[in-house]
Design a protein around this motif. Structure first.
Motif, PDB file in Angstrom:
ATOM      1  N   SER A  33       0.858  -1.189   0.000  1.00 28.20           N
ATOM      2  CA  SER A  33       0.000   0.000   0.000  1.00 28.20           C
ATOM      3  C   SER A  33       0.891   1.235   0.000  1.00 28.20           C
ATOM      4  CB  SER A  33      -0.881  -0.004   1.247  1.00 28.20           C
ATOM      5  OG  SER A  33      -0.090   0.309   2.376  1.00 28.20           O
ATOM      6  N   LYS A  34       0.286   2.400  -0.218  1.00 25.28           N
ATOM      7  CA  LYS A  34       1.076   3.638  -0.212  1.00 25.28           C
ATOM      8  C   LYS A  34       1.743   3.853   1.149  1.00 25.28           C
ATOM      9  CE  LYS A  34      -0.381   6.714  -3.832  1.00 25.28           C
ATOM     10  NZ  LYS A  34      -0.976   8.032  -4.145  1.00 25.28           N
ATOM     11  N   SER A  37       5.327   1.988   1.509  1.00 27.39           N
ATOM     12  CA  SER A  37       6.329   2.158   0.454  1.00 27.39           C
ATOM     13  C   SER A  37       7.756   1.971   0.981  1.00 27.39           C
ATOM     14  CB  SER A  37       6.179   3.518  -0.224  1.00 27.39           C
ATOM     15  OG  SER A  37       6.346   4.532   0.727  1.00 27.39           O
ATOM     16  N   CYS A  50       2.575  -1.341  -6.285  1.00 26.69           N
ATOM     17  CA  CYS A  50       1.708  -0.603  -5.364  1.00 26.69           C
ATOM     18  C   CYS A  50       0.266  -0.927  -5.730  1.00 26.69           C
ATOM     19  CB  CYS A  50       1.974   0.901  -5.470  1.00 26.69           C
ATOM     20  SG  CYS A  50       0.947   1.864  -4.346  1.00 26.69           S
ATOM     21  N   GLU A  53      -4.279   2.562  -1.523  1.00 23.19           N
ATOM     22  CA  GLU A  53      -4.075   3.482  -0.398  1.00 23.19           C
ATOM     23  C   GLU A  53      -3.795   2.695   0.885  1.00 23.19           C
ATOM     24  OE1 GLU A  53      -3.875   6.759  -0.641  1.00 23.19           O
ATOM     25  OE2 GLU A  53      -4.301   6.763  -2.791  1.00 23.19           O
ATOM     26  N   SER A  59      -6.377  -1.744  -0.371  1.00 26.86           N
ATOM     27  CA  SER A  59      -5.100  -2.289  -0.855  1.00 26.86           C
ATOM     28  C   SER A  59      -5.020  -3.800  -0.612  1.00 26.86           C
ATOM     29  CB  SER A  59      -3.924  -1.564  -0.187  1.00 26.86           C
ATOM     30  OG  SER A  59      -4.104  -1.474   1.216  1.00 26.86           O
TER      31      SER A  59
ATOM     32  N   GLU B  76      -2.377  10.324 -12.209  1.00 25.88           N
ATOM     33  CA  GLU B  76      -1.833   9.013 -11.814  1.00 25.88           C
ATOM     34  C   GLU B  76      -2.839   7.899 -12.060  1.00 25.88           C
ATOM     35  OE1 GLU B  76      -0.759   9.560  -7.737  1.00 25.88           O
ATOM     36  OE2 GLU B  76       0.965  10.816  -8.221  1.00 25.88           O
ATOM     37  N   TYR B 140      -0.731   1.124  -8.947  1.00 21.50           N
ATOM     38  CA  TYR B 140      -1.587   2.144  -8.356  1.00 21.50           C
ATOM     39  C   TYR B 140      -0.743   3.369  -8.011  1.00 21.50           C
ATOM     40  CZ  TYR B 140      -4.783   4.451  -5.171  1.00 21.50           C
ATOM     41  OH  TYR B 140      -5.586   5.376  -4.556  1.00 21.50           O
ATOM     42  N   GLY B 141      -1.238   4.551  -8.405  1.00 26.10           N
ATOM     43  CA  GLY B 141      -0.552   5.788  -8.048  1.00 26.10           C
ATOM     44  C   GLY B 141       0.597   6.144  -8.972  1.00 26.10           C
TER      45      GLY B 141
END
Lengths: 444, 150
Positions: A33-34, A37, A50, A53, A59, B76, B140-141
Motif C-alpha cells: 500500500s502507499k 512504500s 503498489c 491506499e 489495498s 496518476e 496504483y498511483g
C-alpha cells in the motif's frame, strides 16, 4: 515448480514467504500500500507493485488490484500469508477463474471448514472430539433448555455466523439461559445479519492447544505435533510453544493422529491447524484454520521442517515426500509476539519511528520481523512488529534463552510488549506449564 | 439475355434493418454472390458477475501537484493493470505531448482483470509529459502524464 509467486500480504509474513521462495529459486512479487512504500517486504522482493491506499480495504483486501498485479508481473501463484485474504473464498474463486494458483486449500475445503456446523460434523466423522452441544442452530429457548440439560451447565450461546466474541453469552443455569438466549439472538442479528445461535458446553478454564497438519490434497496428511497457545489477551495469542508442557506422549499421539486423519479425510491441501480446547485431559475441537498460522515457526523449529516451502511445493503439484515417521519432536520452541503496544496502558497500540534498533541473536534464535532502524511504523495495520522464536534442548533451556533474547532487544520510538514477555518468562504459573487461557487476567 | 443484376434497393433495405438491429454480423447470399458484414463494437467496460461487487468506483483520476511548475499536475493511475493510449476517442491516433484535451475526453485506458477503465481528462488541459507507453504495466498511483490546466 512455479517461476514467480506473488505474496498478497505485508509485514513479517510477506518476508517469511519471500525467503522461502528465494531458497527455492522462485522469483517474488510484493504488493504494498502507499503507507508501506518503505516496508522491507517491498525491498526484499524481486518486483513490487503498489496496489492502493493505506486502508487495507483499498489495498491488501482489494482483490482486483492484487489479481491485476499477478497478471502484469506474470506471477503464476499467490501466497496469501495469514489474515487479509487468506481465508476469503471469493478471492480463491477469482484466482481460479484467472488461472492463478492460490497457495492453500481448495475452495470446497475452505467453504466446508468455515461453516461451523459443517466443520463440527466433519470432525465427528473423523473421530475428532467436539464440544457437546446443539446440532446447528437452536430453534427457540425451550429447545435451548433441553440441550443445556443434556450437556450440563454452564453453556455458551454463540452466533452461528459470528466471530470475535460478539453474540456470545455464558449461561450457568436455566434462568440465565432464558434471559440470555434472546439477547444473543438479537446481538447475532445486529452484528452478523442472522439471528441463528447454537449452544455448546462451556469449558471454564481451558488450555488452547492446536495441531499443525500438512496435507498433499490427495489424501495424505501428516501432523507436526501441537502448540500451546494459551497465553492470550482478548482471544489474541501472545506466546506460543511446542510441545505443550502438560500433555503426555499418549495424549499427544492420540489427538495429533485424529487431527491428521481429519485432514486426510477432507483431502486437505497445504498447511492447516485444528484448534482445540483442552481441559482435565479432554480435547474439544473448536475450528480449523485453513491457512498458515502466525505461530507456525515453533512447529518448524521442533519438527525441523519448513512449512512455507511445503505449502509452495504442494501447490505446485509436487509430492509430499516425507512420512509421519520422518517427523519427530526435537527439543522445545517458544515464540513471543512483540507488539507495538504499551502493556502499562492496557496494551494500547503505539506507532512511531524505530530508532536505535538492536535485534537479539545467538544460537537457536529466530527473529521474524520487518522493521529496521529509521522505519516508521504505519498506524493502519496489526501492531505485531516482530516474532522472537527460540529453540532449546528442553523447555527450561528455551525459557532461559527467551529471557536472554528479550533482554538484548532494544528499540526506541514506540512501546513494545518485550518487557511484558520477560515477566511472563519469570512467572511460576507459566514456568510450571499449567497456565490456561485465563493466565493473563489471573497473573498480570 | 443480360446478366442477373443485383437488387441494390433490396440490399440497401437489408443494410438499414441490420444497422437498426442489435445484430453484430450479417451474411447475405444473392445470385451466388456472398456478402459478409460486421458491425464495429465500441470498447466498453465488461464486468462479469464475479467481479461486479469488487469494483468500488471507476474513473477516479488521482491528481498530484507537480513540484516543477505551479500550473502542472500529474495524473496518476487509479488501479493496477495494463495501460493503452487512445486519443481522441475512436481514433487510431495516440496521445502525444503537446495535445490539448477537453475536460472529460478520454486520454487512454487501463485494462485490469479484463475490464477496460478509461482515463479521462479531469479538466481542459495540455499534455506536457507522457511517462508511459502502450501496453506498459501500471501500478496504483503511478504517474501517467504531467499536464497543464488551461
Amino acid at each position: 515448480m512455479f517461476n514467480k509467486i506473488l505474496i498478497a500480504n505485508r509485514g513479517e509474513i510477506a518476508i517469511r514467504v519471500i525467503r522461502a521462495c528465494k531458497e527455492l529459486g522462485i522469483k517474488t512479487v510484493a504488493v504494498y500500500s502507499k503507507a508501506d512504500s518503505m516496508s522491507l517486504h517491498r525491498m526484499l522482493a524481486d518486483e513490487a507493485v503498489c496496489i492502493g491506499e493505506a486502508a487495507s480495504i483499498d489495498s491488501y483486501l482489494y482483490i482486483p488490484n492484487i489479481i491485476s498485479a499477478a497478471q502484469i508481473t506474470g506471477a503464476e501463484a499467490i501466497h496469501p500469508g495469514y489474515g487479509f485474504l487468506s481465508e476469503n473464498q471469493n478471492f480463491v474463486e477469482i484466482c481460479e477463474a484467472h488461472d492463478i494458483k492460490f497457495i492453500g486449500p481448495s475452495l470446497n475445503t475452505m467453504m466446508n471448514m468455515s461453516d461451523k456446523a459443517m466443520a463440527k460434523r466433519i470432525a465427528r466423522e473423523a473421530s475428532v472430539p467436539v464440544l457437546p452441544g446443539s446440532e446447528g442452530a437452536v430453534k427457540d429457548v425451550e429447545d435451548a433448555k433441553t440441550i443445556a440439560k443434556e450437556v450440563g451447565f454452564p453453556v455458551i450461546i454463540k452466533a452461528s455466523f459470528g466471530g470475535g466474541g460478539r453474540g456470545m453469552r455464558i449461561a450457568r443455569d436455566l434462568k440465565e439461559l432464558s434471559h440470555y438466549f434472546e439477547i444473543a439472538q438479537n446481538e447475532a442479528l445486529s452484528a452478523f445479519g442472522n439471528p441463528d445461535v447454537y449452544i455448546e458446553k462451556f469449558v471454564e478454564n481451558p488450555k488452547h492447544i492446536e495441531v499443525q497438519v500438512l496435507g498433499d490434497g490427495k489424501g495424505k496428511a501428516l501432523y507436526l505435533y501441537e502448540r500451546d497457545c494459551s497465553v492470550q489477551r482478548k482471544h489474541q495469542k501472545l506466546i506460543e510453544e511446542s510441545p505443550c508442557p502438560v500433555l503426555d506422549d499418549a495424549q499427544r499421539e492420540d489427538i495429533c493422529k485424529r487431527a491428521a486423519s481429519l485432514a486426510a479425510m477432507i483431502k486437505y491441501e497445504g498447511a492447516g491447524t485444528l484448534e482445540f480446547l483442552y481441559d482435565k485431559g479432554q480435547f474439544f475441537f473448536m475450528e480449523m484454520n485453513t491457512r498458515l498460522q502466525v505461530e507456525h515457526g515453533v512447529s518448524e523449529m521442533v519438527c525441523n521442517q519448513d512449512l512455507v516451502k511445503w505449502q509452495i511445493k504442494i501447490a505446485a503439484g509436487e509430492e509430499l515426500t516425507i512420512d509421519q515417521e520422518d517427523i519427530k519432536i526435537n527439543g522445545h520452541a517458544i515464540e513471543c509476539r512483540i507488539n507495538a503496544e504499551d502493556p502499562e496502558n492496557n496494551f494500547m497500540p503505539d506507532a512511531g519511528k524505530a530508532e536505535q534498533l538492536i535485534f537479539p541473536g545467538g544460537p537457536n534464535v529466530r527473529i521474524d520481523s520487518f522493521i529496521y532502524s529509521g522505519y516508521e511504523i504505519p498506524p493502519y495495520y496489526d501492531s505485531m512488529v516482530a516474532k522472537f522464536l527460540v529453540w532449546g534442548n528442553d523447555r527450561e533451556e528455551a525459557i532461559n534463552r527467551m529471557k536472554r533474547v528479550l533482554s538484548e532487544f532494544k528499540v526506541e520510538g514506540f512501546s513494545t510488549t518485550a518487557d511484558f514477555h520477560a515477566k511472563v518468562m519469570d512467572n511460576k504459573t507459566f514456568t510450571n506449564g499449567k497456565y490456561t487461557t485465563k493466565f493473563l487476567e489471573e497473573n498480570v | 439475355m443480360g446478366k442477373k443484376s443485383i437488387d441494390t434497393k433490396l440490399i440497401k433495405d437489408v443494410l438499414k434493418k441490420f444497422e437498426e438491429s442489435e445484430a453484430t454480423s450479417l451474411k447475405l447470399e444473392l445470385n451466388s454472390k456472398k456478402l459478409k458484414i460486421k458491425k464495429a463494437i465500441p470498447i466498453q467496460p465488461v464486468i462479469s458477475d464475479l467481479y461486479e461487487n469488487q469494483i468500488i468506483e471507476q474513473n477516479k483520476n488521482i491528481i498530484e501537484k507537480s513540484d516543477d511548475k505551479d500550473k502542472n499536475v500529474f495524473i496518476e493511475a487509479d488501479r493496477v493493470g495494463k495501460y493503452f493510449s487512445i486519443h481522441p476517442p475512436d481514433s487510431p491516433d495516440r496521445l502525444k505531448e503537446g495535445d490539448t484535451i477537453a475536460h472529460g475526453e478520454r486520454m487512454g485506458h487501463i485494462v485490469s482483470m479484463e475490464v477496460v477503465y478509461d482515463v479521462f481528462a479531469p479538466f481542459d488541459l495540455v499534455v506536457k509529459n507522457i511517462y508511459i507507453n502502450d501496453s506498459d504495466p501500471v501500478e496504483y498511483g503511478q504517474a501517467l502524464y504531467e499536464v497543464e490546466a488551461i
